[in-house]
Design a protein around this motif. Structure first.
Motif, PDB file in Angstrom:
ATOM      1  N   ILE A   4     -39.489 -57.838  65.489  1.00 38.52           N
ATOM      2  CA  ILE A   4     -40.560 -57.964  66.472  1.00 38.52           C
ATOM      3  C   ILE A   4     -41.800 -57.207  66.000  1.00 38.52           C
ATOM      4  O   ILE A   4     -41.709 -56.129  65.409  1.00 38.52           O
ATOM      5  CB  ILE A   4     -40.079 -57.420  67.826  1.00 38.52           C
ATOM      6  CG1 ILE A   4     -39.005 -58.340  68.416  1.00 38.52           C
ATOM      7  CG2 ILE A   4     -41.238 -57.266  68.816  1.00 38.52           C
ATOM      8  CD1 ILE A   4     -38.366 -57.787  69.664  1.00 38.52           C
ATOM      9  N   LEU A   5     -42.954 -57.769  66.275  1.00 40.19           N
ATOM     10  CA  LEU A   5     -44.226 -57.113  66.012  1.00 40.19           C
ATOM     11  C   LEU A   5     -44.773 -56.583  67.329  1.00 40.19           C
ATOM     12  O   LEU A   5     -45.012 -57.344  68.267  1.00 40.19           O
ATOM     13  CB  LEU A   5     -45.217 -58.089  65.382  1.00 40.19           C
ATOM     14  CG  LEU A   5     -46.634 -57.566  65.125  1.00 40.19           C
ATOM     15  CD1 LEU A   5     -46.613 -56.366  64.186  1.00 40.19           C
ATOM     16  CD2 LEU A   5     -47.526 -58.675  64.566  1.00 40.19           C
ATOM     17  N   SER A 125     -49.207 -43.744  71.555  1.00 40.08           N
ATOM     18  CA  SER A 125     -47.867 -43.165  71.492  1.00 40.08           C
ATOM     19  C   SER A 125     -46.854 -43.991  72.273  1.00 40.08           C
ATOM     20  O   SER A 125     -45.694 -44.119  71.862  1.00 40.08           O
ATOM     21  CB  SER A 125     -47.883 -41.738  72.039  1.00 40.08           C
ATOM     22  OG  SER A 125     -48.433 -40.852  71.099  1.00 40.08           O
ATOM     23  N   LEU A 126     -47.281 -44.544  73.391  1.00 38.82           N
ATOM     24  CA  LEU A 126     -46.358 -45.371  74.168  1.00 38.82           C
ATOM     25  C   LEU A 126     -45.985 -46.634  73.401  1.00 38.82           C
ATOM     26  O   LEU A 126     -44.844 -47.098  73.475  1.00 38.82           O
ATOM     27  CB  LEU A 126     -46.974 -45.713  75.523  1.00 38.82           C
ATOM     28  CG  LEU A 126     -47.268 -44.512  76.433  1.00 38.82           C
ATOM     29  CD1 LEU A 126     -47.795 -44.991  77.784  1.00 38.82           C
ATOM     30  CD2 LEU A 126     -46.037 -43.642  76.616  1.00 38.82           C
ATOM     31  N   ALA A 127     -46.927 -47.188  72.648  1.00 39.72           N
ATOM     32  CA  ALA A 127     -46.617 -48.352  71.806  1.00 39.72           C
ATOM     33  C   ALA A 127     -45.620 -47.964  70.722  1.00 39.72           C
ATOM     34  O   ALA A 127     -44.696 -48.726  70.402  1.00 39.72           O
ATOM     35  CB  ALA A 127     -47.895 -48.911  71.192  1.00 39.72           C
ATOM     36  N   ALA A 128     -45.793 -46.767  70.130  1.00 37.36           N
ATOM     37  CA  ALA A 128     -44.852 -46.287  69.118  1.00 37.36           C
ATOM     38  C   ALA A 128     -43.467 -46.105  69.728  1.00 37.36           C
ATOM     39  O   ALA A 128     -42.445 -46.458  69.122  1.00 37.36           O
ATOM     40  CB  ALA A 128     -45.359 -44.976  68.526  1.00 37.36           C
ATOM     41  N   TRP A 129     -43.417 -45.535  70.913  1.00 38.04           N
ATOM     42  CA  TRP A 129     -42.140 -45.337  71.609  1.00 38.04           C
ATOM     43  C   TRP A 129     -41.449 -46.672  71.874  1.00 38.04           C
ATOM     44  O   TRP A 129     -40.249 -46.815  71.645  1.00 38.04           O
ATOM     45  CB  TRP A 129     -42.398 -44.594  72.914  1.00 38.04           C
ATOM     46  CG  TRP A 129     -41.195 -44.346  73.767  1.00 38.04           C
ATOM     47  CD1 TRP A 129     -40.295 -43.329  73.648  1.00 38.04           C
ATOM     48  CD2 TRP A 129     -40.761 -45.129  74.892  1.00 38.04           C
ATOM     49  NE1 TRP A 129     -39.327 -43.430  74.631  1.00 38.04           N
ATOM     50  CE2 TRP A 129     -39.591 -44.521  75.413  1.00 38.04           C
ATOM     51  CE3 TRP A 129     -41.263 -46.273  75.519  1.00 38.04           C
ATOM     52  CZ2 TRP A 129     -38.903 -45.033  76.515  1.00 38.04           C
ATOM     53  CZ3 TRP A 129     -40.576 -46.782  76.608  1.00 38.04           C
ATOM     54  CH2 TRP A 129     -39.414 -46.165  77.102  1.00 38.04           C
ATOM     55  N   LEU A 130     -42.214 -47.654  72.346  1.00 38.07           N
ATOM     56  CA  LEU A 130     -41.623 -48.964  72.621  1.00 38.07           C
ATOM     57  C   LEU A 130     -41.111 -49.611  71.343  1.00 38.07           C
ATOM     58  O   LEU A 130     -40.029 -50.204  71.333  1.00 38.07           O
ATOM     59  CB  LEU A 130     -42.665 -49.873  73.293  1.00 38.07           C
ATOM     60  CG  LEU A 130     -42.152 -51.265  73.672  1.00 38.07           C
ATOM     61  CD1 LEU A 130     -41.123 -51.182  74.790  1.00 38.07           C
ATOM     62  CD2 LEU A 130     -43.311 -52.177  74.088  1.00 38.07           C
ATOM     63  N   GLY A 136     -35.975 -52.633  63.810  1.00 33.37           N
ATOM     64  CA  GLY A 136     -36.683 -53.472  62.844  1.00 33.37           C
ATOM     65  C   GLY A 136     -38.091 -53.840  63.242  1.00 33.37           C
ATOM     66  O   GLY A 136     -38.744 -54.614  62.542  1.00 33.37           O
ATOM     67  N   ALA A 137     -38.573 -53.291  64.361  1.00 36.77           N
ATOM     68  CA  ALA A 137     -39.925 -53.639  64.817  1.00 36.77           C
ATOM     69  C   ALA A 137     -40.986 -53.029  63.906  1.00 36.77           C
ATOM     70  O   ALA A 137     -40.792 -51.966  63.306  1.00 36.77           O
ATOM     71  CB  ALA A 137     -40.137 -53.160  66.248  1.00 36.77           C
ATOM     72  N   HIS A 171     -40.638 -43.795  65.754  1.00 33.77           N
ATOM     73  CA  HIS A 171     -39.305 -43.848  65.148  1.00 33.77           C
ATOM     74  C   HIS A 171     -39.440 -43.857  63.626  1.00 33.77           C
ATOM     75  O   HIS A 171     -40.327 -44.516  63.079  1.00 33.77           O
ATOM     76  CB  HIS A 171     -38.567 -45.101  65.620  1.00 33.77           C
ATOM     77  CG  HIS A 171     -37.117 -45.122  65.272  1.00 33.77           C
ATOM     78  ND1 HIS A 171     -36.652 -45.456  64.018  1.00 33.77           N
ATOM     79  CD2 HIS A 171     -36.012 -44.829  66.013  1.00 33.77           C
ATOM     80  CE1 HIS A 171     -35.335 -45.389  64.003  1.00 33.77           C
ATOM     81  NE2 HIS A 171     -34.921 -45.005  65.191  1.00 33.77           N
ATOM     82  N   PRO A 172     -38.557 -43.140  62.904  1.00 34.82           N
ATOM     83  CA  PRO A 172     -38.663 -43.083  61.442  1.00 34.82           C
ATOM     84  C   PRO A 172     -38.629 -44.445  60.757  1.00 34.82           C
ATOM     85  O   PRO A 172     -39.189 -44.604  59.663  1.00 34.82           O
ATOM     86  CB  PRO A 172     -37.452 -42.236  61.033  1.00 34.82           C
ATOM     87  CG  PRO A 172     -37.145 -41.405  62.227  1.00 34.82           C
ATOM     88  CD  PRO A 172     -37.490 -42.254  63.425  1.00 34.82           C
ATOM     89  N   ALA A 173     -37.974 -45.412  61.366  1.00 36.58           N
ATOM     90  CA  ALA A 173     -37.851 -46.725  60.738  1.00 36.58           C
ATOM     91  C   ALA A 173     -39.009 -47.665  61.057  1.00 36.58           C
ATOM     92  O   ALA A 173     -39.075 -48.771  60.509  1.00 36.58           O
ATOM     93  CB  ALA A 173     -36.534 -47.376  61.156  1.00 36.58           C
TER      94      ALA A 173
END
Length: 215
Positions: A4-5, A125-130, A136-137, A171-173
């Motif tokens: 997902i993007l 930050s909320l976008a990063a959290w989601l 795999g996003a 997230h690290p990934a």
């Protein structure tokens, strides 16, 4: 298929014609895409009135999240595929239908204890959290500026381009791209070809700076 993007799109510094052009470009995406709205001018109003009225950061945090939903509703009205979604289940269902979910963050964010309830945590930050909740996003942050080459997330954060909570909630990934005004002209074609607009940057989790996205 690529993951997902997650695209975070803020409206504070985007002119109305470009706003519509970005929405049209995003609707060309060949890969599943989730749109995270910024607070735009609605969040700016919260900031302005916090100093005037005196409500605390916890209230301002809640109000700023509602501001994201206000801007999100505006974005939905500008597109043909956009659909407001509040939960991961609703997002997954919309993607399965070929729609583009526009995240309404209040329900998930207010019950997440790891998210700070002050101005150190913004829609970036909320976008990063989601993004971290979808394995795999990839995360793409659309900004009103074009970032110079050779910058990593730490430098971008230090410059104030993203908020101070961004690295903590990323997230690290999760791979991160930044797109700016120079990317708009080809954004639709790139998204239709499955290419993320903008430039990928090193996240500080052992990644190499990749540079511009593939042509």
């Amino acid at each position: 298929m690529d993951g997902i993007l997650i695209v975070k799109f803020g409206g504070s510094s985007v002119s109305p014609p470009d706003l519509v052009r970005w929405v049209r470009a995003l609707e060309e995406s060949d890969r599943p895409l989730v749109l995270v709205p910024g607070g735009g001018p609605f969040a700016d109003t919260v900031r302005q009135y916090q100093s005037q009225v005196g409500f605390d950061d916890d209230a301002a945090h809640h109000m700023a999240i509602l501001a994201m939903e206000q801007f999100g509703r505006a974005l939905v009205s500008l597109g043909d595929k956009l659909l407001p979604c509040a939960t991961e289940e609703a997002i997954s269902s919309a993607l399965a239908e070929g729609r583009i979910p526009v995240w309404m963050p209040t329900k998930l964010v207010l019950r997440a204890c790891e998210i700070g309830r002050d101005w150190s945590t913004t829609s970036d930050s909320l976008a990063a959290w989601l993004a971290g909740r979808f394995p795999g996003a990839t995360l793409c942050l659309i900004k009103p500026i074009d970032l110079p080459e050779g910058r990593d997330i730490a430098a971008i954060s230090a410059a104030g381009v993203v908020d101070s909570s961004f690295e903590h909630l990323l997230h690290p990934a999760t791979r991160v791209h930044f797109a700016g005004p120079a990317d708009l002209a080809l954004a639709g074609k790139r998204l239709a070809a499955g290419i993320v607009p903008g430039r990928e940057v090193a996240t500080g989790h052992g990644d190499e700076l990749i540079g511009e996205a593939a042509q």
